[in-house]
Design a protein around this motif. Structure first.
Motif, PDB file in Angstrom:
ATOM      1  N   GLN A   1       0.832  -1.197   0.000  1.00 24.86           N
ATOM      2  CA  GLN A   1       0.000   0.000   0.000  1.00 24.86           C
ATOM      3  C   GLN A   1       0.869   1.250   0.000  1.00 24.86           C
ATOM      4  OE1 GLN A   1      -3.001   0.458   3.100  1.00 24.86           O
ATOM      5  NE2 GLN A   1      -3.445   2.538   2.405  1.00 24.86           N
ATOM      6  N   LEU A   2       0.829   1.978  -1.116  1.00 25.39           N
ATOM      7  CA  LEU A   2       1.636   3.197  -1.255  1.00 25.39           C
ATOM      8  C   LEU A   2       0.791   4.452  -1.360  1.00 25.39           C
ATOM      9  CD1 LEU A   2       4.466   2.029  -3.714  1.00 25.39           C
ATOM     10  CD2 LEU A   2       4.387   1.904  -1.216  1.00 25.39           C
ATOM     11  N   SER A   3      -0.530   4.343  -1.301  1.00 28.43           N
ATOM     12  CA  SER A   3      -1.372   5.535  -1.362  1.00 28.43           C
ATOM     13  C   SER A   3      -2.583   5.351  -0.456  1.00 28.43           C
ATOM     14  CB  SER A   3      -1.831   5.802  -2.801  1.00 28.43           C
ATOM     15  OG  SER A   3      -2.734   4.807  -3.240  1.00 28.43           O
ATOM     16  N   GLY A   4      -3.183   6.484  -0.088  1.00 28.25           N
ATOM     17  CA  GLY A   4      -4.353   6.455   0.776  1.00 28.25           C
ATOM     18  C   GLY A   4      -3.985   6.245   2.232  1.00 28.25           C
ATOM     19  N   ARG A   5      -5.011   6.330   3.073  1.00 32.24           N
ATOM     20  CA  ARG A   5      -4.820   6.136   4.513  1.00 32.24           C
ATOM     21  C   ARG A   5      -4.449   4.684   4.781  1.00 32.24           C
ATOM     22  NH1 ARG A   5      -6.409   8.830   9.140  1.00 32.24           N
ATOM     23  NH2 ARG A   5      -6.763   7.526  10.970  1.00 32.24           N
ATOM     24  N   LEU A   6      -3.386   4.475   5.528  1.00 32.44           N
ATOM     25  CA  LEU A   6      -2.896   3.128   5.771  1.00 32.44           C
ATOM     26  C   LEU A   6      -3.924   2.308   6.540  1.00 32.44           C
ATOM     27  CD1 LEU A   6      -0.549   1.080   5.632  1.00 32.44           C
ATOM     28  CD2 LEU A   6       0.259   2.013   7.807  1.00 32.44           C
ATOM     29  N   ASP A   7      -4.234   1.131   6.004  1.00 30.50           N
ATOM     30  CA  ASP A   7      -5.097   0.176   6.687  1.00 30.50           C
ATOM     31  C   ASP A   7      -4.209  -0.933   7.241  1.00 30.50           C
ATOM     32  OD1 ASP A   7      -6.852  -1.732   7.564  1.00 30.50           O
ATOM     33  OD2 ASP A   7      -7.795  -2.099   5.618  1.00 30.50           O
ATOM     34  N   PRO A   8      -4.007  -0.965   8.565  1.00 27.34           N
ATOM     35  CA  PRO A   8      -3.086  -1.951   9.152  1.00 27.34           C
ATOM     36  C   PRO A   8      -3.740  -3.288   9.460  1.00 27.34           C
ATOM     37  CG  PRO A   8      -3.852  -0.499  10.868  1.00 27.34           C
ATOM     38  CD  PRO A   8      -4.531  -0.037   9.597  1.00 27.34           C
TER      39      PRO A   8
ATOM     40  N   LEU B   1      -2.020   1.532  -6.087  1.00 25.62           N
ATOM     41  CA  LEU B   1      -1.513   0.794  -4.926  1.00 25.62           C
ATOM     42  C   LEU B   1      -2.098   1.314  -3.621  1.00 25.62           C
ATOM     43  CD1 LEU B   1       2.200   0.299  -6.031  1.00 25.62           C
ATOM     44  CD2 LEU B   1       0.404  -1.433  -5.937  1.00 25.62           C
ATOM     45  N   GLY B   2      -3.426   1.364  -3.606  1.00 30.12           N
ATOM     46  CA  GLY B   2      -4.142   1.715  -2.393  1.00 30.12           C
ATOM     47  C   GLY B   2      -4.409   0.483  -1.545  1.00 30.12           C
ATOM     48  N   VAL B   3      -5.493   0.531  -0.760  1.00 27.38           N
ATOM     49  CA  VAL B   3      -5.814  -0.573   0.149  1.00 27.38           C
ATOM     50  C   VAL B   3      -6.255  -1.819  -0.617  1.00 27.38           C
ATOM     51  CG1 VAL B   3      -7.346  -1.300   2.014  1.00 27.38           C
ATOM     52  CG2 VAL B   3      -6.422   1.021   2.012  1.00 27.38           C
ATOM     53  N   TRP B   4      -7.002  -1.634  -1.699  1.00 30.15           N
ATOM     54  CA  TRP B   4      -7.613  -2.783  -2.403  1.00 30.15           C
ATOM     55  C   TRP B   4      -6.569  -3.783  -2.847  1.00 30.15           C
ATOM     56  CZ3 TRP B   4      -7.330  -5.164  -7.146  1.00 30.15           C
ATOM     57  CH2 TRP B   4      -8.373  -6.059  -7.457  1.00 30.15           C
ATOM     58  N   ARG B   5      -6.891  -5.047  -2.659  1.00 33.94           N
ATOM     59  CA  ARG B   5      -6.023  -6.134  -3.066  1.00 33.94           C
ATOM     60  C   ARG B   5      -6.875  -7.361  -3.350  1.00 33.94           C
ATOM     61  NH1 ARG B   5      -4.814  -9.704   1.153  1.00 33.94           N
ATOM     62  NH2 ARG B   5      -2.624 -10.003   0.644  1.00 33.94           N
ATOM     63  N   GLN B   6      -6.391  -8.221  -4.183  1.00 37.10           N
ATOM     64  CA  GLN B   6      -7.057  -9.482  -4.454  1.00 37.10           C
ATOM     65  C   GLN B   6      -6.025 -10.594  -4.426  1.00 37.10           C
ATOM     66  OE1 GLN B   6      -9.095  -9.727  -8.242  1.00 37.10           O
ATOM     67  NE2 GLN B   6     -10.435 -11.369  -7.529  1.00 37.10           N
ATOM     68  N   GLU B   7      -6.198 -11.521  -3.508  1.00 40.13           N
ATOM     69  CA  GLU B   7      -5.266 -12.620  -3.353  1.00 40.13           C
ATOM     70  C   GLU B   7      -5.626 -13.765  -4.296  1.00 40.13           C
ATOM     71  OE1 GLU B   7      -5.646 -13.631   0.831  1.00 40.13           O
ATOM     72  OE2 GLU B   7      -3.571 -12.983   1.125  1.00 40.13           O
ATOM     73  N   CYS B   8      -4.653 -14.612  -4.534  1.00 43.02           N
ATOM     74  CA  CYS B   8      -4.929 -15.858  -5.216  1.00 43.02           C
ATOM     75  C   CYS B   8      -5.763 -16.747  -4.287  1.00 43.02           C
ATOM     76  CB  CYS B   8      -3.642 -16.562  -5.592  1.00 43.02           C
ATOM     77  SG  CYS B   8      -2.719 -15.715  -6.910  1.00 43.02           S
ATOM     78  N   PRO B   9      -6.726 -17.473  -4.817  1.00 45.58           N
ATOM     79  CA  PRO B   9      -7.544 -18.354  -3.963  1.00 45.58           C
ATOM     80  C   PRO B   9      -6.661 -19.393  -3.260  1.00 45.58           C
ATOM     81  CG  PRO B   9      -8.487 -18.154  -6.176  1.00 45.58           C
ATOM     82  CD  PRO B   9      -7.132 -17.525  -6.228  1.00 45.58           C
ATOM     83  N   LYS B  10      -6.978 -19.632  -2.002  1.00 45.28           N
ATOM     84  CA  LYS B  10      -6.236 -20.624  -1.235  1.00 45.28           C
ATOM     85  C   LYS B  10      -6.727 -22.021  -1.604  1.00 45.28           C
ATOM     86  CE  LYS B  10      -5.035 -17.804   2.753  1.00 45.28           C
ATOM     87  NZ  LYS B  10      -5.363 -16.524   2.103  1.00 45.28           N
TER      88      LYS B  10
END
Length: 276
Positions: free
Chosen positions: A53-60, A264-273
């Protein structure tokens, strides 16, 4: 030379003597096997989960072991908070491009600023000019260490393959990238090789992990296997391909893969486990 703690010939010793010898060995820092070089630094293993995450308010709150965040934009308190949540934290820095919006921008001589690199307010650096750049990069990486980061992600590490305005060569890039790695290691930080796929065979030993953008889209992911074979993580993102197009290949290669948006904000999509 005999290994530490190796059995010696001769009569058996009393139990109290053996215990004393064992304690002395521990105090001397002796271990059952020699530790590999650099064990004082964090070295992420292949397949570890991460958030970039390089933009927006950091979501920890993303439940992953590793965060990669901007080194200038975040205070030591943000790094400490992520550590309390059990995360390792990577410090994003640009080491190959000048950025007009950074607080140290005025310290870069005009003579080292080249052509734009495609991002607003950024210009390629003349990486041959280590006389000017080394102290500046030393200060940036020292900042990351002071804030408590575990590692550095140095960006724009492949200027020699771009139209920078300078006649950079592959040899120039190797020298500069190794310099950045040495500086990071001097400060006790792990360091990642960003992109620069063609030089992975030469540079893998100098770096602790890799960061890559869009290797699946361009059919280049196999080039990253030297890191995985060495037990080092490859943090990988795709922006345009759906996860169904790259996750199977990522799993086969041992990459830590995500789909992200370009900002490169908070949004992300992982590979299915995998199902148990």
């Amino acid at each position: 030379m005999r290994a530490c703690g190796a059995a010696r010939p001769g009569p058996a010793l009393p139990v109290t003597v053996l215990i004393l010898l064992a304690l002395l060995a521990l105090l001397a820092g002796c271990t059952s096997a020699p530790e590999p070089a650099g064990t004082g630094r964090w070295r992420p293993e292949p397949g570890i989960g991460w958030q970039w995450q390089l933009s927006g308010r950091l979501d920890p709150t993303v439940d992953v072991p590793v965060y990669d965040i901007d080194g200038f934009e975040h205070k030591a308190s943000a790094v400490a908070d992520l550590h309390r949540r059990g995360r390792k934290v990577i410090c994003y820095l640009s080491t190959g491009a000048w950025e007009e919006f950074r607080p140290d921008a005025g310290k870069f001589p005009a003579s080292v600023r080249g052509k734009g690199n495609g991002w607003a307010g950024e210009r390629w650096l003349d990486i041959r000019r280590t006389d000017a750049l080394e102290p500046l990069m030393e200060a940036r990486i020292a900042m990351c260490a002071k804030k408590g980061f575990d590692a550095v992600e140095p960006d724009n590490m492949d200027g020699y393959r771009n139209r920078t305005g300078f006649p950079l060569t592959a040899a120039d890039q190797l020298r500069y990238n190794r310099l950045i790695a040495r500086i990071a290691h001097r400060h006790g930080l792990a360091v990642g090789l960003k992109n620069d796929l063609d030089q992975i065979p030469e540079l893998e030993p100098d770096f602790d992990f890799a960061v890559n953008e869009q290797c699946a889209q361009y059919g280049e992911c196999d080039a990253l296997t030297p890191f995985v074979k060495a037990g080092k993580a490859v943090f990988h993102v795709e922006y345009e391909l759906p996860v169904a197009r790259f996750c199977a290949g990522s799993k086969r290669l041992g990459l830590s893969s995500l789909r992200k948006r370009y900002e490169l904000g908070v949004w992300r999509q992982e590979c299915p486990k995998a199902r148990p």
